[in-house]
Design an enzyme around this catalytic site. Structure first.
Site, PDB file in Angstrom:
ATOM      1  N   CYS A  97       0.836  -1.201   0.000  1.00  0.00           N
ATOM      2  CA  CYS A  97       0.000   0.000   0.000  1.00  0.00           C
ATOM      3  C   CYS A  97       0.877   1.260   0.000  1.00  0.00           C
ATOM      4  O   CYS A  97       1.469   1.579  -1.019  1.00  0.00           O
ATOM      5  CB  CYS A  97      -0.995  -0.033   1.152  1.00  0.00           C
ATOM      6  SG  CYS A  97      -2.367   1.145   0.969  1.00  0.00           S
ATOM      7  N   HIS A 183      -3.798  -5.455   0.521  1.00  0.00           N
ATOM      8  CA  HIS A 183      -3.310  -5.814   1.855  1.00  0.00           C
ATOM      9  C   HIS A 183      -3.474  -7.307   2.147  1.00  0.00           C
ATOM     10  O   HIS A 183      -4.491  -7.727   2.708  1.00  0.00           O
ATOM     11  CB  HIS A 183      -4.088  -5.029   2.912  1.00  0.00           C
ATOM     12  CG  HIS A 183      -3.758  -3.576   2.970  1.00  0.00           C
ATOM     13  ND1 HIS A 183      -2.686  -3.083   3.687  1.00  0.00           N
ATOM     14  CD2 HIS A 183      -4.361  -2.505   2.395  1.00  0.00           C
ATOM     15  CE1 HIS A 183      -2.655  -1.765   3.565  1.00  0.00           C
ATOM     16  NE2 HIS A 183      -3.652  -1.386   2.788  1.00  0.00           N
ATOM     17  N   GLU A 185      -2.047  -8.799   4.484  1.00  0.00           N
ATOM     18  CA  GLU A 185      -1.956  -8.952   5.946  1.00  0.00           C
ATOM     19  C   GLU A 185      -3.301  -8.746   6.639  1.00  0.00           C
ATOM     20  O   GLU A 185      -3.437  -9.067   7.831  1.00  0.00           O
ATOM     21  CB  GLU A 185      -0.908  -7.981   6.509  1.00  0.00           C
ATOM     22  CG  GLU A 185      -1.341  -6.536   6.667  1.00  0.00           C
ATOM     23  CD  GLU A 185      -1.271  -5.702   5.386  1.00  0.00           C
ATOM     24  OE1 GLU A 185      -1.289  -4.460   5.506  1.00  0.00           O
ATOM     25  OE2 GLU A 185      -1.215  -6.279   4.280  1.00  0.00           O
TER      26      GLU A 185
END
Length: 236
Positions: A97, A183, A185
């Site tokens: 990002c 993302h 994660e």
């Protein structure tokens, strides 16, 4: 296995930190799911810590942030210098990002706020065949951004794309630098929380559609495992 330096460039909102942890903690969970023996050092930019010496760093992961890479902040310029030095020394490096945008800007790309508005919720990206990092034709991931890489650096190859985000994943010519806009994660709960954080900032219809999109599965583990392998082996 290398020791990964996680460069924390942003903070999880206080109301979500206890449940979901910090961004470095999210990345540690993601990477240890496939490489449990990897060790980490966290360098927290918001806490005032300086970038490490790239020549003494084995692998680098740069997190997301609420900041824009074009903001006039001293630490952004310093981080760009760090990225250029790490790239030149061929230190394995991944950006997510804000990290994706920062690496692109530092290496000659163009980043700005997109006229397409907010990208939130679950987005599906096309995968360029034979890229050496991630297999398959498509991958579904959580995203949360307005800024985008508008023009990729000349020595970067786009390996993930969508109509909304044409340069969603970049693999660089030095072979050890990778960055992605979405993302991996984020779990579903945190991706949903990010949608809630955009209420009254993004159009109501965009937020509503983003929340609904998260009923479909995410392929976070697939990209997370690919990133872990990339950092562990130091190449695509």
């Amino acid at each position: 296995m290398p020791r990964i330096a996680i460069i924390e460039t942003g903070l999880v909102a206080p109301q979500h930190r206890e449940r979901h942890g910090s961004y470095p903690q999210m990345f540690e969970r993601m990477i240890r799911a496939s490489h449990p023996a990897i060790a980490f050092d966290v360098i927290s930019i918001p806490s005032g810590q300086a970038c490490p010496d790239p020549d003494k760093t084995e692998a680098i992961l740069i997190t997301g942030s609420a900041a824009g890479v074009y903001d006039e902040r001293d630490w952004i310029a310093q981080l760009e210098e760090f990225v250029r030095a790490a790239y030149a020394s061929k230190t394995p490096m991944v950006g997510i990002c804000f990290g994706h945008q920062l690496i692109a800007q530092a290496l000659g790309g163009l980043v700005r706020k997109s006229e397409k508005g907010w990208g939130i919720g679950r987005h599906v990206y096309r995968i360029v065949p034979g890229n050496g990092v991630i297999e398959g034709e498509h991958i579904a991931l959580a995203c949360s951004h307005q800024d985008q890489v508008i023009e990729a650096p000349a020595h970067a190859r786009t390996i993930l794309s969508s109509d909304f985000t044409p340069h969603a994943g970049l693999l660089y010519a030095n072979g050890v630098t990778l960055s992605v806009q979405p993302h991996p994660e984020f779990d579903v709960d945190y991706a949903y929380a990010c949608c809630e954080l955009r209420e009254r900032r993004a159009p109501e219809s965009v937020v509503r559609a983003a929340k609904a999109s998260l009923a479909e599965p995410l392929d976070s583990a697939r990209l997370g495992g690919a990133i872990a392998r990339f950092l562990a082996t130091g190449s695509a």
